[in-house]
Design an enzyme around this catalytic site. Sequence first.
Site, PDB file in Angstrom:
ATOM      1  N   THR A  90      24.490   0.025 -15.141  1.00 57.61           N
ATOM      2  CA  THR A  90      24.527  -0.064 -14.518  1.00 57.61           C
ATOM      3  C   THR A  90      25.001  -0.334 -13.067  1.00 57.61           C
ATOM      4  O   THR A  90      24.864   0.300 -12.244  1.00 57.61           O
ATOM      5  CB  THR A  90      23.943  -1.464 -14.754  1.00 57.61           C
ATOM      6  OG1 THR A  90      22.496  -1.400 -16.016  1.00 57.61           O
ATOM      7  CG2 THR A  90      22.863  -1.896 -13.305  1.00 57.61           C
ATOM      8  N   ALA A 123      36.690   3.847   5.684  1.00 52.77           N
ATOM      9  CA  ALA A 123      38.124   4.332   5.033  1.00 52.77           C
ATOM     10  C   ALA A 123      38.947   4.750   6.018  1.00 52.77           C
ATOM     11  O   ALA A 123      40.310   4.835   5.016  1.00 52.77           O
ATOM     12  CB  ALA A 123      37.608   4.520   3.808  1.00 52.77           C
ATOM     13  N   LYS A 132      34.675 -10.031 -14.851  1.00 55.78           N
ATOM     14  CA  LYS A 132      35.533 -11.055 -14.923  1.00 55.78           C
ATOM     15  C   LYS A 132      35.883 -11.870 -16.164  1.00 55.78           C
ATOM     16  O   LYS A 132      36.959 -12.977 -16.608  1.00 55.78           O
ATOM     17  CB  LYS A 132      34.820 -12.579 -15.084  1.00 55.78           C
ATOM     18  CG  LYS A 132      32.868 -12.015 -15.544  1.00 55.78           C
ATOM     19  CD  LYS A 132      31.827 -11.123 -14.678  1.00 55.78           C
ATOM     20  CE  LYS A 132      30.405 -10.634 -15.530  1.00 55.78           C
ATOM     21  NZ  LYS A 132      29.909 -10.694 -14.893  1.00 55.78           N
ATOM     22  N   GLY A 155      13.663  -9.076 -17.449  1.00 56.10           N
ATOM     23  CA  GLY A 155      14.997  -8.296 -17.631  1.00 56.10           C
ATOM     24  C   GLY A 155      16.230 -10.022 -16.555  1.00 56.10           C
ATOM     25  O   GLY A 155      17.192  -9.079 -15.934  1.00 56.10           O
ATOM     26  N   GLU A 176      19.391 -11.149 -20.572  1.00 59.49           N
ATOM     27  CA  GLU A 176      19.567 -10.208 -21.187  1.00 59.49           C
ATOM     28  C   GLU A 176      18.920 -10.922 -22.565  1.00 59.49           C
ATOM     29  O   GLU A 176      18.718 -11.940 -23.273  1.00 59.49           O
ATOM     30  CB  GLU A 176      21.162 -10.264 -21.868  1.00 59.49           C
ATOM     31  CG  GLU A 176      21.560  -9.988 -20.536  1.00 59.49           C
ATOM     32  CD  GLU A 176      23.126  -9.471 -20.557  1.00 59.49           C
ATOM     33  OE1 GLU A 176      23.589  -8.483 -21.622  1.00 59.49           O
ATOM     34  OE2 GLU A 176      24.450  -9.452 -19.913  1.00 59.49           O
ATOM     35  N   LYS A 205      34.187 -17.142 -13.621  1.00 57.88           N
ATOM     36  CA  LYS A 205      34.410 -16.580 -12.621  1.00 57.88           C
ATOM     37  C   LYS A 205      34.811 -18.351 -12.052  1.00 57.88           C
ATOM     38  O   LYS A 205      35.469 -17.503 -10.956  1.00 57.88           O
ATOM     39  CB  LYS A 205      32.390 -16.793 -11.959  1.00 57.88           C
ATOM     40  CG  LYS A 205      32.102 -14.831 -12.524  1.00 57.88           C
ATOM     41  CD  LYS A 205      30.940 -15.141 -11.838  1.00 57.88           C
ATOM     42  CE  LYS A 205      30.314 -13.942 -12.152  1.00 57.88           C
ATOM     43  NZ  LYS A 205      28.258 -14.114 -12.357  1.00 57.88           N
TER      44      LYS A 205
END
Lengths: 436, 436
Positions: A13, A33, A105, A187, A190, A205
Amino acid sequence: MKPINVGLLGIGTVGGGTFNVLKRNAEEITRRAGRPIRIVTVADKNVEHARKVAGEGVKITDDAFSVVTDPEIDIVVELIGGYGVARELVLNAIENGKHVVTANKALLAMHGNEIFEAAQRRGVMVAFEAAVAGGIPIIKALREGLTANRIEWLAGIINGTTNFILSEMRDKGLPFAEVLKEAQALGYAEADPTFDIEGVDAAHKVTIMSAIAFGVPMQFGAAHVEGITRLEATDIAYAEQLGYRIKLLGIARMREEGIELRVHPTLVPEKRLIASVEGAMNAVQVQADAVGSTLYYGKGAGAEPTASAVIADLVDVTRLHTADPEHRVPHLAFQPDQVRDLRVLPIEDVITSYYLRMRVEDKPGVLADITRILADSEISIEALLQKEAEEGESHTDIIMLTHRTVERNANAAIKLIEALPVVKGAVTRIRMESLE
Amino acid sequence: MKPINVGLLGIGTVGGGTFNVLKRNAEEITRRAGRPIRIVTVADKNVEHARKVAGEGVKITDDAFSVVTDPEIDIVVELIGGYGVARELVLNAIENGKHVVTANKALLAMHGNEIFEAAQRRGVMVAFEAAVAGGIPIIKALREGLTANRIEWLAGIINGTTNFILSEMRDKGLPFAEVLKEAQALGYAEADPTFDIEGVDAAHKVTIMSAIAFGVPMQFGAAHVEGITRLEATDIAYAEQLGYRIKLLGIARMREEGIELRVHPTLVPEKRLIASVEGAMNAVQVQADAVGSTLYYGKGAGAEPTASAVIADLVDVTRLHTADPEHRVPHLAFQPDQVRDLRVLPIEDVITSYYLRMRVEDKPGVLADITRILADSEISIEALLQKEAEEGESHTDIIMLTHRTVERNANAAIKLIEALPVVKGAVTRIRMESLE
């Protein structure tokens, strides 16, 4: 100007999002950049899928280790997740002198100290904006935006799944299990939602945020982690009557004796901005001595929001990859030799206030008994709600909000209250933060 | 490590705050920056006051020009304000190879193009986090946190004085003039509040944000600027009945034909987070293609919140002051040769929706006449509120919310409505944004 070459590990994803955004906004990103950033190699077990997403002109391999040793690659983007092979790949990339951008994480919360030490030694950058709160630039804010401050505490809604579930439970008055099923169907959760609903993801986190806010090592193992699975719709409703919302917060607080690091359902006054953060959105409130309170809000997950953070890191690394390490922002906000060995306090030492709900016999003197116990424990009451017993019921609910106290005290008092013969069953206890 | 030497121009509120925070958090800041940052010289007309705030060990002078040419100084912090002598000093500092940190939004909005060009030529940095929204790191978020994105629009409550006044008008139902007096008594509004209440301060800030969000030059002169002085408590109350709050927003929107750059009172749906930003607080919502909507909230003014931003810039500049210019973040987010010459659209070309209030005769057919005019102008109505005429009154209020249309169209329709004999006086028109 010579493009910067990126090797992408994992094109699921977020990997797909990163690929698409880099392509769609190539011109805009290069204008910022100063040189093109291009993904030259993608490693994914599903080679066919990778080929479909990446199109022609990109090297596809199922061997991620060949990417982290490829001399052509300047930056490795790790989007595999987990802390097995991802750890090996990241350490390997570092050893090979690659800069690393990661959204992982779990990896950083568990093995961050090792990884950042290796990066420091090798003189490469490891950037991880995408690891916390998706597209919200909260890592940058903590690490660079608030450098003038002594950060006192931070509290965040940093897991969209649980915030969605809590919002739905409140809106519709439905029990946890039912809303979870709905969230899975939509959705938002999970198939195996354990990491989200048990608070583990939020704990990863907040562990990362605590390190860069306070200049301490990652101490995920010492965090207190409590999810939302046992939360009842009743308590959400009572909290609302008292002017509060219940949110799953990741909280880190600096105290002289150590740091508080905890994830648990929390009552928050409804007038705080963070209380209005609904659905799958994320927000982090930071309290610091000079700036006061600041808040950062946005999408905490999803392909493109997370890609937004991955690419912001790519741009940062692109700018600084040939610079002397001293010109770079330290990985964890503080200079590596300036990290303090401040320990995480056990949950019994945490100072907070409480929402208490108890089922009691509807007869005189009960309230006096309970409030006496609290007074003896030096816990003062901020608000009290006693429901009239329903017809034919011999028991009723008492709900109390306490002032701040040490958790050890609260535990002792709750034990005594539960031992009262007039009190039926266990006392429901939810922590409460004023976030002032 | 060798300290970095700062010359401070102006030690008023923000200068004093900067001095105090740098001193109080010296250890914390050094742990992050890697070297001490010390103010070695203060220039202020009031030498006595400067001496009192700065204490011993700091050089005090009333000659700011001697500071910008002093070879001992690495960074000049300009906190004088205005665009007279401040402009000369900043350009002078740049010519002398000093990096500059400034909180001066008026200066940058008016003369930013000249200043950044000079800095580019001379290879020095000009940092200005403190110029917009005080302690909120919004400049860093726009310039570095969202580099992956095509920024579509941003809308900010970026003037605390007016937000305080609007909050009070709503809370207490009081007229503007009365609340302004209260705000002045409380120190939330200055003795001469013109720049705040007429929207000029917000226009300076949104001009700066538009430049770094879209990669366009500063075009303050072309901004549409409307303050809150003509706003009536009635409209705040009607808006609330319809589910909206009125906020003074600075709005910048990128369109193919050009950019919208405007400051005006705006109806905002009450469920948007920004609608709940009360009192003197600031917040900026940014809509970008990859990340979606993000919001940044905090104190937009005051000694220490603004100092927080000044010092964050000092740390950034300290890190990069010996680095090659290519390693630095471009002043205005985009590489200097990549700034696009996209013009600000005239207000008549702005596309927005409207709140319209009109006083009409209470008789049949009136509503038909009005809605016919709107339909002919292809303006569709989203909501309508017709008040019952009060007893003995021959007139009543009609309030309408329209869908989005070009301002030119709205102006034409309003003119026709005002010409109807059944409509009394002028139509009150306030712009409205869904902020979705």
